[in-house]
Design a protein around this motif. Structure first.
Motif, PDB file in Angstrom:
ATOM      1  N   LEU A 138      -0.099  13.522  15.281  1.00 33.59           N
ATOM      2  CA  LEU A 138      -0.459  12.404  14.110  1.00 33.59           C
ATOM      3  C   LEU A 138      -0.869  11.205  15.292  1.00 33.59           C
ATOM      4  CD1 LEU A 138       1.715  12.301  11.194  1.00 33.59           C
ATOM      5  CD2 LEU A 138      -0.815  12.200  11.212  1.00 33.59           C
ATOM      6  N   HIS A 139      -0.119  10.826  16.227  1.00 35.94           N
ATOM      7  CA  HIS A 139      -0.408   9.854  16.882  1.00 35.94           C
ATOM      8  C   HIS A 139      -1.471   9.920  18.194  1.00 35.94           C
ATOM      9  CE1 HIS A 139       3.280   8.275  14.960  1.00 35.94           C
ATOM     10  NE2 HIS A 139       2.867   6.994  15.402  1.00 35.94           N
ATOM     11  N   HIS A 140      -1.753  11.278  18.410  1.00 39.62           N
ATOM     12  CA  HIS A 140      -2.629  11.477  19.757  1.00 39.62           C
ATOM     13  C   HIS A 140      -3.612  12.274  19.464  1.00 39.62           C
ATOM     14  CE1 HIS A 140       0.444   9.651  22.121  1.00 39.62           C
ATOM     15  NE2 HIS A 140       1.516  10.103  21.625  1.00 39.62           N
ATOM     16  N   ALA A 141      -3.871  12.840  18.360  1.00 38.09           N
ATOM     17  CA  ALA A 141      -4.942  13.689  18.151  1.00 38.09           C
ATOM     18  C   ALA A 141      -6.472  12.982  17.916  1.00 38.09           C
ATOM     19  CB  ALA A 141      -4.962  14.669  16.956  1.00 38.09           C
ATOM     20  N   PRO A 142      -7.317  13.372  18.511  1.00 37.90           N
ATOM     21  CA  PRO A 142      -8.655  12.551  18.508  1.00 37.90           C
ATOM     22  C   PRO A 142      -9.270  12.966  17.272  1.00 37.90           C
ATOM     23  CG  PRO A 142      -8.900  14.541  19.769  1.00 37.90           C
ATOM     24  CD  PRO A 142      -7.498  14.699  19.386  1.00 37.90           C
ATOM     25  N   CYS A 143      -8.873  13.932  16.307  1.00 38.15           N
ATOM     26  CA  CYS A 143      -9.820  14.225  15.254  1.00 38.15           C
ATOM     27  C   CYS A 143      -8.660  14.130  13.949  1.00 38.15           C
ATOM     28  CB  CYS A 143      -9.901  15.833  15.353  1.00 38.15           C
ATOM     29  SG  CYS A 143      -8.739  16.827  15.490  1.00 38.15           S
ATOM     30  N   PRO A 144      -9.253  14.238  12.834  1.00 39.50           N
ATOM     31  CA  PRO A 144      -8.522  14.149  11.380  1.00 39.50           C
ATOM     32  C   PRO A 144      -7.289  15.176  11.430  1.00 39.50           C
ATOM     33  CG  PRO A 144     -10.882  14.042  10.917  1.00 39.50           C
ATOM     34  CD  PRO A 144     -10.834  14.444  12.493  1.00 39.50           C
ATOM     35  N   VAL A 145      -6.286  14.497  11.107  1.00 43.05           N
ATOM     36  CA  VAL A 145      -4.761  15.367  10.999  1.00 43.05           C
ATOM     37  C   VAL A 145      -4.504  15.681   9.578  1.00 43.05           C
ATOM     38  CG1 VAL A 145      -2.560  15.762  11.895  1.00 43.05           C
ATOM     39  CG2 VAL A 145      -4.193  14.663  13.202  1.00 43.05           C
ATOM     40  N   ALA A 146      -3.974  16.926   9.240  1.00 42.10           N
ATOM     41  CA  ALA A 146      -3.407  17.248   7.909  1.00 42.10           C
ATOM     42  C   ALA A 146      -1.876  17.458   8.425  1.00 42.10           C
ATOM     43  CB  ALA A 146      -4.323  18.117   7.281  1.00 42.10           C
ATOM     44  N   SER A 150       0.924   1.135   9.782  1.00 46.91           N
ATOM     45  CA  SER A 150       2.133   1.319   9.044  1.00 46.91           C
ATOM     46  C   SER A 150       1.958   1.884   7.664  1.00 46.91           C
ATOM     47  CB  SER A 150       2.730  -0.107   8.624  1.00 46.91           C
ATOM     48  OG  SER A 150       1.682  -0.851   8.178  1.00 46.91           O
ATOM     49  N   THR A 151       0.774   1.744   7.106  1.00 47.32           N
ATOM     50  CA  THR A 151       0.666   2.549   5.812  1.00 47.32           C
ATOM     51  C   THR A 151       0.731   4.197   5.961  1.00 47.32           C
ATOM     52  OG1 THR A 151      -0.410   0.591   4.751  1.00 47.32           O
ATOM     53  CG2 THR A 151      -1.069   2.875   3.725  1.00 47.32           C
ATOM     54  N   ALA A 152      -0.255   4.767   7.011  1.00 48.12           N
ATOM     55  CA  ALA A 152      -0.388   5.896   7.085  1.00 48.12           C
ATOM     56  C   ALA A 152       1.106   6.495   7.679  1.00 48.12           C
ATOM     57  CB  ALA A 152      -1.270   6.382   8.253  1.00 48.12           C
ATOM     58  N   SER A 153       1.830   5.790   8.425  1.00 44.82           N
ATOM     59  CA  SER A 153       3.071   6.240   8.964  1.00 44.82           C
ATOM     60  C   SER A 153       4.020   6.470   7.820  1.00 44.82           C
ATOM     61  CB  SER A 153       3.470   5.370  10.186  1.00 44.82           C
ATOM     62  OG  SER A 153       4.729   5.800  10.687  1.00 44.82           O
ATOM     63  N   GLY A 154       3.913   5.308   7.035  1.00 43.59           N
ATOM     64  CA  GLY A 154       5.010   5.383   6.005  1.00 43.59           C
ATOM     65  C   GLY A 154       4.702   6.399   4.917  1.00 43.59           C
ATOM     66  N   LEU A 155       3.616   6.690   4.635  1.00 38.35           N
ATOM     67  CA  LEU A 155       3.299   7.762   3.711  1.00 38.35           C
ATOM     68  C   LEU A 155       3.384   9.282   4.375  1.00 38.35           C
ATOM     69  CD1 LEU A 155       0.062   6.232   2.046  1.00 38.35           C
ATOM     70  CD2 LEU A 155       2.114   6.510   0.724  1.00 38.35           C
ATOM     71  N   VAL A 156       3.196   9.634   5.224  1.00 39.13           N
ATOM     72  CA  VAL A 156       3.256  10.653   5.849  1.00 39.13           C
ATOM     73  C   VAL A 156       4.591  11.172   5.952  1.00 39.13           C
ATOM     74  CG1 VAL A 156       0.918  11.119   7.153  1.00 39.13           C
ATOM     75  CG2 VAL A 156       3.128  10.188   8.458  1.00 39.13           C
ATOM     76  N   SER A 157       5.605  10.235   5.795  1.00 44.93           N
ATOM     77  CA  SER A 157       7.112  10.310   6.178  1.00 44.93           C
ATOM     78  C   SER A 157       7.799  10.898   4.708  1.00 44.93           C
ATOM     79  CB  SER A 157       7.813   9.164   6.787  1.00 44.93           C
ATOM     80  OG  SER A 157       7.359   9.062   8.198  1.00 44.93           O
ATOM     81  N   ILE A 158       7.045  10.359   3.685  1.00 43.29           N
ATOM     82  CA  ILE A 158       7.553  10.497   2.225  1.00 43.29           C
ATOM     83  C   ILE A 158       7.345  11.750   1.793  1.00 43.29           C
ATOM     84  CG2 ILE A 158       7.257   9.774  -0.240  1.00 43.29           C
ATOM     85  CD1 ILE A 158       6.381   7.125   0.786  1.00 43.29           C
ATOM     86  N   PRO A 202       0.877  -1.213  -0.106  1.00 45.24           N
ATOM     87  CA  PRO A 202      -0.039  -0.151   0.029  1.00 45.24           C
ATOM     88  C   PRO A 202       1.062   1.270   0.055  1.00 45.24           C
ATOM     89  CG  PRO A 202      -0.734  -1.582   1.366  1.00 45.24           C
ATOM     90  CD  PRO A 202       0.213  -2.366   1.050  1.00 45.24           C
ATOM     91  N   VAL A 203       1.912   1.171   0.624  1.00 49.02           N
ATOM     92  CA  VAL A 203       2.710   2.577   0.825  1.00 49.02           C
ATOM     93  C   VAL A 203       3.350   2.736  -0.597  1.00 49.02           C
ATOM     94  CG1 VAL A 203       5.086   3.442   1.935  1.00 49.02           C
ATOM     95  CG2 VAL A 203       3.415   2.232   3.309  1.00 49.02           C
TER      96      VAL A 203
END
Length: 283
Positions: free
Chosen positions: A270-278, A125-133, A96-97
């Motif tokens: 990203l790891h702790h917000a209760p709402c969507p994060v951009a 892992s997919t979200a974590s990998g993509l936000v780092s790209i 997916p990444v």
């Protein structure tokens, strides 16, 4: 913005991400591309639900067919909710990444975790990998409120300026109020004499106002509130995120090493917000 890309894996969180992406695409006149990545499995037998079970091997073909069926059902739901939205779907073979990183689109939307996620507050892992790209804004959705304010973190960096622009545009499209948070936690601030705090706060408020002014002028419909916090930036932003519809952060700020893609503040939010994060990366 011409295309909003959403990653889908059949999970409830991924479906929520698709709905979020559909609403955003509809608001900004973009098309929606929903992508399901299929990883080729090792063949293993499964038994079809028949009176006399016959083994059917799980193959790339069977997984692809199942993914296409999922997407067909999803497309029908999207047509009912957004009849004028241009929707396309695709099944791609690969991680997916890797698959989503190669998709063209100005905005990428993901669920906080997928089918293997323990809970939505854990970043998959997919979200974590993509936000780092990097390369474009990425929104990680959760089940937070849809009608709250937009919160943006400001620190004076170039990446922060891009985050401000994204936050104003989103707030204007969705008719939301905007809260800009400038958290000041430089070394030695706690030792300042009490009378100096007011001076520092006034100076920071002026700096914050100058950062927001060009975007406020271009988006007069957005009501803007400002907050200067003598606190760790991540903690200040997470407190402000309570009841928010979206929190917007730059991928890294003043304290980040230039080569770093994801700074400590954006990582914590990203790891702790209760709402969507951009997460907005420097273009």
């Amino acid at each position: 913005m011409s295309t909003v890309v959403v990653g889908f894996d059949g999970s409830d969180l991924a479906r929520r991400a698709v709905l979020w992406g559909a609403e955003e695409a509809s608001r900004c006149g973009a098309s929606l591309q929903v992508v399901h990545a299929v990883r080729a499995p090792l063949p293993e037998p499964v038994f079809t639900p028949m009176s006399a079970p016959i083994p059917e091997f799980v193959t790339e073909e069977t997984l692809t067919r199942a993914a296409e069926d999922h997407l067909a059902e999803l497309s029908e739901d999207l047509r009912q909710g957004w009849p004028d939205l241009r929707v396309s779907t695709a099944v791609r073979l690969g991680r997916p990444v890797d698959v989503l990183a190669e998709e063209d689109g100005e905005l990428l939307v993901l669920g906080s975790s997928g089918r293997t996620g323990i809970a939505e507050m854990f970043l998959g892992s997919t979200a974590s990998g993509l936000v780092s790209i990097g390369g474009r804004p990425i929104v990680v959705t959760r089940s937070g409120p849809l009608d709250g304010r937009v919160v943006v973190g400001v620190d004076g960096s170039e990446t922060s300026t891009d985050a401000i622009e994204f936050a104003f545009s989103f707030a204007a499209r969705h008719g939301r109020e905007l809260l800009a948070v400038y958290a000041w936690n430089d070394v030695g601030w706690a030792e300042l004499p009490e009378q100096d705090f007011d001076h520092v706060r006034v100076d920071l408020a002026k700096h914050l106002d100058s950062q927001l002014a060009p975007f406020a002028e271009r988006n007069p419909s957005v009501h803007v509130a400002q907050e200067v916090a003598f606190d760790a930036p991540a903690r200040a932003l997470l407190q402000a995120a309570d009841g928010a519809a979206l929190i917007v952060v730059g991928s890294h700020g003043r304290g980040a090493v230039k080569r770093a893609i994801l700074g400590s503040v954006s990582h914590a939010v990203l790891h702790h917000a209760p709402c969507p994060v951009a997460v907005v990366h420097r273009r």
